[in-house]
Design an enzyme around this catalytic site. Structure first.
Site, PDB file in Angstrom:
ATOM      1  N   LYS A  13       0.966  -1.256  -0.077  1.00 36.29           N
ATOM      2  CA  LYS A  13      -0.013  -0.145   0.129  1.00 36.29           C
ATOM      3  C   LYS A  13       0.635   1.292   0.069  1.00 36.29           C
ATOM      4  O   LYS A  13       0.590   2.210  -0.673  1.00 36.29           O
ATOM      5  CB  LYS A  13      -0.961   0.105   1.350  1.00 36.29           C
ATOM      6  CG  LYS A  13      -1.847  -1.252   1.307  1.00 36.29           C
ATOM      7  CD  LYS A  13      -2.852  -1.013   2.579  1.00 36.29           C
ATOM      8  CE  LYS A  13      -1.991  -1.106   3.904  1.00 36.29           C
ATOM      9  NZ  LYS A  13      -1.149  -2.524   4.260  1.00 36.29           N
ATOM     10  N   ARG A  87      -9.968   0.816   8.404  1.00 38.96           N
ATOM     11  CA  ARG A  87      -9.432  -0.854   8.945  1.00 38.96           C
ATOM     12  C   ARG A  87     -10.504  -1.413   9.580  1.00 38.96           C
ATOM     13  O   ARG A  87     -10.473  -2.529   9.997  1.00 38.96           O
ATOM     14  CB  ARG A  87      -8.178  -0.758   9.774  1.00 38.96           C
ATOM     15  CG  ARG A  87      -6.764  -0.702   9.044  1.00 38.96           C
ATOM     16  CD  ARG A  87      -5.938  -0.572  10.135  1.00 38.96           C
ATOM     17  NE  ARG A  87      -4.701  -1.142   9.814  1.00 38.96           N
ATOM     18  CZ  ARG A  87      -3.519  -0.491   9.175  1.00 38.96           C
ATOM     19  NH1 ARG A  87      -3.563   0.550   8.822  1.00 38.96           N
ATOM     20  NH2 ARG A  87      -2.505  -1.498   8.916  1.00 38.96           N
ATOM     21  N   ARG A 126      12.568  -5.193   5.719  1.00 34.81           N
ATOM     22  CA  ARG A 126      12.619  -3.818   5.181  1.00 34.81           C
ATOM     23  C   ARG A 126      13.116  -2.859   6.228  1.00 34.81           C
ATOM     24  O   ARG A 126      13.131  -3.218   7.411  1.00 34.81           O
ATOM     25  CB  ARG A 126      11.433  -3.406   4.897  1.00 34.81           C
ATOM     26  CG  ARG A 126      10.584  -2.937   5.881  1.00 34.81           C
ATOM     27  CD  ARG A 126       8.957  -2.320   5.166  1.00 34.81           C
ATOM     28  NE  ARG A 126       8.077  -2.605   6.449  1.00 34.81           N
ATOM     29  CZ  ARG A 126       6.761  -2.077   6.498  1.00 34.81           C
ATOM     30  NH1 ARG A 126       6.255  -1.774   5.251  1.00 34.81           N
ATOM     31  NH2 ARG A 126       5.797  -2.418   7.431  1.00 34.81           N
ATOM     32  N   ARG A 160      11.164  -0.411  11.505  1.00 33.78           N
ATOM     33  CA  ARG A 160      10.068  -0.248  12.372  1.00 33.78           C
ATOM     34  C   ARG A 160      10.028  -0.976  13.593  1.00 33.78           C
ATOM     35  O   ARG A 160      10.221  -2.347  13.428  1.00 33.78           O
ATOM     36  CB  ARG A 160       8.655  -0.179  11.506  1.00 33.78           C
ATOM     37  CG  ARG A 160       8.305   1.262  10.759  1.00 33.78           C
ATOM     38  CD  ARG A 160       7.295   0.841   9.840  1.00 33.78           C
ATOM     39  NE  ARG A 160       6.112   0.401  10.167  1.00 33.78           N
ATOM     40  CZ  ARG A 160       5.055  -0.060   9.609  1.00 33.78           C
ATOM     41  NH1 ARG A 160       4.857   0.667   8.332  1.00 33.78           N
ATOM     42  NH2 ARG A 160       4.111  -0.698   9.933  1.00 33.78           N
ATOM     43  N   ARG A 171      -0.562  -8.473  13.361  1.00 35.80           N
ATOM     44  CA  ARG A 171      -1.369  -7.494  12.559  1.00 35.80           C
ATOM     45  C   ARG A 171      -1.857  -8.113  11.390  1.00 35.80           C
ATOM     46  O   ARG A 171      -3.041  -7.495  11.076  1.00 35.80           O
ATOM     47  CB  ARG A 171       0.156  -6.508  11.711  1.00 35.80           C
ATOM     48  CG  ARG A 171       0.447  -5.412  12.752  1.00 35.80           C
ATOM     49  CD  ARG A 171       1.728  -5.265  12.297  1.00 35.80           C
ATOM     50  NE  ARG A 171       2.048  -4.459  11.307  1.00 35.80           N
ATOM     51  CZ  ARG A 171       3.225  -4.276  10.544  1.00 35.80           C
ATOM     52  NH1 ARG A 171       4.415  -4.554  11.111  1.00 35.80           N
ATOM     53  NH2 ARG A 171       3.212  -3.530   9.229  1.00 35.80           N
TER      54      ARG A 171
END
Ligand code: AP5
Length: 214
Positions: A13, A87, A126, A160, A171
């Site tokens: 996204k 969400r 990442r 993160r 998540r």
């Protein structure tokens, strides 16, 4: 034009929203980015959100809907790309109200369809430049010179705190339980467009461009 990018963590996204922002002059409205900024700034919202985000759970509907309302007021007539919002069903209903109050309407809900097993590797690998935010990946996109950002030459990188496997699994469970069930809300209105999010980034981008038109 106002669009929602919908998909589980790591579906792409943010990657696609950033590209659309650069190519089309639309504005990326990422509730995740807004909340992370609030945490960094130590605002009351950030203080409430920090532990919830680190656990991979959802921040309250009222908080994120208020953040989106404030941003919509700030972007004038520019098109909006909703990234990570809504969400929940309550957020979807709040968004309808926020848009109609501002004379806007939703044009497309683009669902990035992905294989969840591949997402854990995408997310846990990442990292980004601590100075300019340029994105990298341990396996798919390392800096050309080890330890130096390709874009700004910086030497500090960050990850993160919610990008570890345990939190990613939570998540994803949150997505399955609370976010995927809002798809029928938009399907009933004929707004949902499905895109294969497992394709290479450029192909995903081309598929989205085909939906949005020129
Ligand atoms: P948020 O920041 O929204 O995180 P997320 O939805 O978990 O999404 P990500 O940012 O992890 O993934 P993405 O889909 O943007 O993928 P990306 O493009 O980065 O939310 C974080 C937290 O904030 C939540 O857990 C919650 O606590 C809170 N929150 C946020 N919004 C909320 C809301 N509305 N309500 C309540 N709480 C909220 O890509 C991932 C990786 O894959 C990158 O390395 C990228 O380079 C790579 N990649 C992307 N596309 C491809 C491709 N096609 N092929 C190969 N690699 C690709």
């Amino acid at each position: 034009m106002n669009i929602i990018l919908l998909g589980p963590p790591g579906a792409g996204k943010g990657t696609q929203a950033a590209r659309l922002e650069a190519d089309r002059g639309m504005v990326q409205l990422s509730t995740g980015d807004m909340l992370r900024q609030a945490v960094r700034d130590g605002t009351p919202v950030g203080l409430k959100a920090k532990a919830i985000m680190e656990a991979g759970e959802l921040v309250s509907d009222a908080i994120v809907s208020a953040l989106i309302g404030e941003r919509l007021d700030a972007i004038g007539d520019q098109g909006a790309i909703f990234d990570g919002f809504p969400r929940t069903r309550a957020q979807a209903e709040a968004l309808d109200l926020l848009l109609s109050e501002r004379g806007r309407k939703l044009d497309h809900v683009i669902e990035l369809q992905v294989d969840e097993d591949a997402l854990v590797e995408r997310i846990t690998g990442r990292f980004s430049c601590a100075n300019c935010g340029a994105p990298y990946h341990d396996k798919y996109k390392l800096p050309k010179v080890a330890g130096t950002c390709d874009v700004c030459g910086g030497h500090d990188f960050k990850r993160r705190p919610d990008d570890n496997e345990t939190t990613v699994r939570t998540r994803m469970a949150e997505y399955r339980a609370k976010t995927a069930p809002i798809l029928p809300y938009y399907e009933e209105r004929g707004l949902v467009r499905k895109v294969d999010g497992m394709a290479p980034v450029e192909e995903v981008a081309a598929a989205i461009d085909a939906i949005l038109g020129q």
